[in-house]
Design a protein around this motif. Structure first.
Motif, mmCIF file in Angstrom:
data_model
loop_
_atom_site.group_PDB
_atom_site.id
_atom_site.type_symbol
_atom_site.label_atom_id
_atom_site.label_comp_id
_atom_site.label_asym_id
_atom_site.label_seq_id
_atom_site.Cartn_x
_atom_site.Cartn_y
_atom_site.Cartn_z
ATOM 1 N N GLY A 199 -6.737 -8.741 9.642
ATOM 2 C CA GLY A 199 -7.864 -7.843 9.850
ATOM 3 C C GLY A 199 -9.131 -8.620 10.126
ATOM 4 N N SER A 200 -10.268 -7.903 10.072
ATOM 5 C CA SER A 200 -11.549 -8.533 10.363
ATOM 6 C C SER A 200 -11.932 -9.591 9.335
ATOM 7 C CB SER A 200 -12.644 -7.463 10.433
ATOM 8 O OG SER A 200 -12.720 -6.756 9.194
ATOM 9 N N LYS A 201 -11.389 -9.468 8.109
ATOM 10 C CA LYS A 201 -11.710 -10.436 7.056
ATOM 11 C C LYS A 201 -10.686 -11.561 6.960
ATOM 12 C CE LYS A 201 -14.271 -7.127 4.229
ATOM 13 N NZ LYS A 201 -14.410 -6.498 2.881
ATOM 14 N N GLY A 202 -9.705 -11.552 7.845
ATOM 15 C CA GLY A 202 -8.715 -12.626 7.840
ATOM 16 C C GLY A 202 -7.322 -12.114 7.530
ATOM 17 N N THR A 203 -6.473 -13.019 7.048
ATOM 18 C CA THR A 203 -5.081 -12.704 6.757
ATOM 19 C C THR A 203 -4.949 -12.188 5.325
ATOM 20 O OG1 THR A 203 -4.410 -14.475 8.253
ATOM 21 C CG2 THR A 203 -2.738 -13.622 6.761
ATOM 22 N N PHE A 204 -4.160 -11.121 5.166
ATOM 23 C CA PHE A 204 -3.968 -10.552 3.834
ATOM 24 C C PHE A 204 -2.584 -9.931 3.757
ATOM 25 C CE2 PHE A 204 -5.609 -7.169 6.445
ATOM 26 C CZ PHE A 204 -4.922 -6.033 6.045
ATOM 27 N N MET A 205 -2.198 -9.545 2.543
ATOM 28 C CA MET A 205 -0.949 -8.839 2.289
ATOM 29 C C MET A 205 -1.230 -7.689 1.332
ATOM 30 S SD MET A 205 1.863 -11.906 1.867
ATOM 31 C CE MET A 205 2.166 -13.089 3.176
ATOM 32 N N TYR A 206 -0.498 -6.583 1.503
ATOM 33 C CA TYR A 206 -0.617 -5.453 0.592
ATOM 34 C C TYR A 206 0.286 -5.689 -0.615
ATOM 35 C CZ TYR A 206 -3.244 -2.629 3.950
ATOM 36 O OH TYR A 206 -4.199 -2.140 4.797
ATOM 37 N N VAL A 207 -0.334 -5.763 -1.811
ATOM 38 C CA VAL A 207 0.388 -5.977 -3.061
ATOM 39 C C VAL A 207 0.485 -4.646 -3.795
ATOM 40 C CG1 VAL A 207 0.429 -7.210 -5.249
ATOM 41 C CG2 VAL A 207 -0.423 -8.347 -3.184
ATOM 42 N N ILE A 208 1.696 -4.301 -4.220
ATOM 43 C CA ILE A 208 1.925 -3.034 -4.934
ATOM 44 C C ILE A 208 1.781 -3.283 -6.427
ATOM 45 C CG2 ILE A 208 3.563 -1.174 -5.345
ATOM 46 C CD1 ILE A 208 4.908 -1.896 -2.710
ATOM 47 N N GLY A 209 0.866 -2.561 -7.047
ATOM 48 C CA GLY A 209 0.633 -2.718 -8.479
ATOM 49 C C GLY A 209 1.644 -1.937 -9.315
ATOM 50 N N GLU A 210 1.500 -2.056 -10.634
ATOM 51 C CA GLU A 210 2.403 -1.367 -11.554
ATOM 52 C C GLU A 210 2.258 0.147 -11.451
ATOM 53 O OE1 GLU A 210 4.781 -2.587 -13.322
ATOM 54 O OE2 GLU A 210 4.352 -4.693 -12.838
ATOM 55 N N ASP A 211 1.059 0.619 -11.125
ATOM 56 C CA ASP A 211 0.817 2.058 -11.011
ATOM 57 C C ASP A 211 1.087 2.576 -9.606
ATOM 58 O OD1 ASP A 211 -1.198 0.721 -9.791
ATOM 59 O OD2 ASP A 211 -2.843 1.856 -10.732
ATOM 60 N N ASP A 236 -6.661 0.307 1.227
ATOM 61 C CA ASP A 236 -6.773 -0.326 -0.092
ATOM 62 C C ASP A 236 -6.981 0.738 -1.163
ATOM 63 O OD1 ASP A 236 -6.847 -2.286 -1.930
ATOM 64 O OD2 ASP A 236 -8.848 -3.025 -1.458
ATOM 65 N N GLY A 237 -6.128 0.721 -2.192
ATOM 66 C CA GLY A 237 -6.197 1.690 -3.275
ATOM 67 C C GLY A 237 -5.298 2.878 -3.119
ATOM 68 N N ALA A 238 -4.576 2.985 -1.994
ATOM 69 C CA ALA A 238 -3.691 4.116 -1.774
ATOM 70 C C ALA A 238 -2.467 4.025 -2.675
ATOM 71 C CB ALA A 238 -3.264 4.171 -0.306
ATOM 72 N N ARG A 239 -1.884 5.198 -2.999
ATOM 73 C CA ARG A 239 -0.673 5.245 -3.800
ATOM 74 C C ARG A 239 0.530 5.299 -2.859
ATOM 75 N NH1 ARG A 239 0.472 9.372 -6.525
ATOM 76 N NH2 ARG A 239 1.578 8.310 -8.220
ATOM 77 N N VAL A 240 1.594 4.584 -3.248
ATOM 78 C CA VAL A 240 2.774 4.488 -2.379
ATOM 79 C C VAL A 240 4.033 4.788 -3.175
ATOM 80 C CG1 VAL A 240 1.704 2.768 -0.856
ATOM 81 C CG2 VAL A 240 3.049 2.016 -2.847
ATOM 82 N N GLU A 241 5.087 5.031 -2.428
ATOM 83 C CA GLU A 241 6.410 5.228 -3.004
ATOM 84 C C GLU A 241 7.354 4.261 -2.303
ATOM 85 O OE1 GLU A 241 9.854 8.697 -3.321
ATOM 86 O OE2 GLU A 241 7.893 9.110 -2.424
ATOM 87 N N ILE A 242 8.042 3.428 -3.072
ATOM 88 C CA ILE A 242 8.906 2.401 -2.507
ATOM 89 C C ILE A 242 10.229 3.046 -2.059
ATOM 90 C CG2 ILE A 242 10.133 0.226 -2.924
ATOM 91 C CD1 ILE A 242 7.998 -0.437 -4.995
ATOM 92 N N ALA A 243 10.449 3.040 -0.766
ATOM 93 C CA ALA A 243 11.665 3.661 -0.230
ATOM 94 C C ALA A 243 12.872 2.763 -0.448
ATOM 95 C CB ALA A 243 11.485 3.962 1.257
ATOM 96 N N VAL A 244 12.689 1.459 -0.303
ATOM 97 C CA VAL A 244 13.762 0.498 -0.534
ATOM 98 C C VAL A 244 13.305 -0.437 -1.640
ATOM 99 C CG1 VAL A 244 15.184 -1.330 0.469
ATOM 100 C CG2 VAL A 244 14.515 0.637 1.844
ATOM 101 N N PRO A 245 14.012 -0.514 -2.787
ATOM 102 C CA PRO A 245 13.546 -1.377 -3.886
ATOM 103 C C PRO A 245 13.483 -2.827 -3.463
ATOM 104 C CG PRO A 245 15.287 0.130 -4.604
ATOM 105 C CD PRO A 245 15.240 0.218 -3.124
ATOM 106 N N ALA A 246 12.525 -3.531 -4.093
ATOM 107 C CA ALA A 246 12.355 -4.949 -3.795
ATOM 108 C C ALA A 246 13.524 -5.733 -4.351
ATOM 109 C CB ALA A 246 11.066 -5.451 -4.401
#
Length: 380
Positions: free
Chosen positions: A318-330, A370-380
């Motif tokens: 993105g505009s701020k550089g390279t990043f990854m989306y990390v899924i939190g416990e919630d 950033d801050g959105a809630r997700v549902e993992i379709a395929v477990p890690a």
């Protein structure tokens, strides 16, 4: 009647504009992804696929394009002129050094050798007779029965015959060597190409195409170029005595053809391209590499042990550089800035930004914030 029509026209224009506006709004709504539209309307988490960051080993490699070159290439030519009377090889045959490949008519050269041997035998006999006379003259000189001048002359005659015999020996040896050249042999071990001349032709030593071209393909070499900024890393490993492995792949870069080792680095850089050439060696026992073949080359410079690895699919920019989306416990996501290292296959080393074990979004990130809630379709 005309006045009524004029009164209705503005009303129809207003109604048409309202219909067009409602139709556009309905099109925009239907253009959204069904899952995203439903999630936004119902407040449900967005479905994503995830994978975990893990510890493991990763190779630091340099990719390049290379050309397969024969270890040795030789144009087999006739060393004496004459009529070709025999071809003793098959096209494409693998031969050993010294094997007979063809034969030139030896009869003229055999005749020259016989003449030289005859002259040598004649002069040897004259030398032997002169030596006998010299011994006899020396005996008579001791009895004072002959002049010393006659003895001196005989000594010079013996030396003259010795020189003649030595010259005759050289002529005979040369004739024998020329006769041996009528049998054309393989100068090295390798694979023969297509025959360049047929039996019955008169061949010359100056023929540019020769009899056949042969190449040594076991082992075989690959020459490739790397950018100048990668050279220091390679030379550092070579000076330390490390053996750097090199893999050769087909044009698509998916099928590995052979594995070998780096031999050497060229002694100068190409200033027009900013690259330097390297040479690698491959055993090529299965003949998968062929001279002048273009291949993809992967030079392994080092192997990083216990590196933090993440899927390449998790990389976001993105505009701020390279990043990854990390899924939190919630199940909420956080955009985590990362510093990337080398890439190998589907994995990339993460130098900074992750600690290990994080769940990363690898599919469905285009709908996330950033801050959105997700549902993992395929477990890690």
């Amino acid at each position: 009647m005309n006045k009524k029509l004029l009164w209705l026209l503005p009303l129809l224009s207003v109604l048409g504009g309202l219909g067009y506006w409602f139709h556009g709004r309905s099109g925009e709504t239907s253009a959204q992804p069904p899952a995203a539209k439903r999630s936004e309307r119902e407040g449900r988490p967005l479905p994503v696929q995830a994978a975990a960051a893990r510890r493991g080993d990763i190779d630091v490699t340099i990719d390049a394009l290379g050309t397969v070159t024969a270890r040795n290439t030789a144009v087999v030519k006739a060393r004496v002129a004459g009529q070709l009377v025999r071809i003793a090889f098959r096209e494409g045959q693998v031969v050993k050094a010294g094997e007979t490949l063809a034969e030139i008519d030896p009869r003229p050269f055999q005749t020259q050798l016989d003449q030289a041997d005859g002259q040598l035998a004649r002069d040897k006999a004259m030398l032997a007779n002169a030596r006998v006379d010299l011994d006899r003259y020396r005996g008579l000189l001791k009895k004072d029965s002959i002049a010393s001048q006659q003895v001196d002359n005989q000594e010079w005659l013996v030396r003259q015959y010795e020189g003649t015999v030595k010259n005759d020996q050289g002529v005979a040896d040369n004739a024998r060597l020329q006769l041996s050249f009528t049998r054309i042999t393989a100068p090295l071990s390798g694979r023969l190409g297509l025959r360049q001349v047929d039996v019955g032709n008169f061949v010359q030593t100056s023929d540019p195409n020769g009899i056949v071209v042969m190449t040594q393909t076991q082992p075989i070499n690959i020459v490739f170029a790397i950018p100048s900024d990668k050279l220091a890393t390679v030379t550092e490993r070579l000076r330390a005595g490390n053996t750097l492995s090199v893999d050769a792949f087909d044009r698509s870069g998916t099928l590995r053809l052979a594995s070998g080792r780096l031999l050497t680095v060229d002694n100068q850089m190409d200033v027009t391209t900013g690259t330097v050439k390297l040479k690698a060696e491959f055993a090529n026992d299965d003949d998968k590499l062929f001279p002048n073949q273009f291949v993809n080359v992967r030079l392994r410079v080092e192997t990083r042990r216990d590196a933090l690895l993440a899927p390449v699919a998790a990389i976001q920019r993105g505009s701020k550089g390279t990043f990854m989306y990390v899924i939190g416990e919630d199940k909420t996501i956080t955009a985590q800035a990362v510093t990337l290292g080398p890439t190998a296959g589907d994995n990339v080393a993460v130098d900074n930004g992750l600690t290990g074990g994080e769940r990363l979004v690898i599919d469905g990130a285009d709908k996330l914030r950033d801050g959105a809630r997700v549902e993992i379709a395929v477990p890690a």
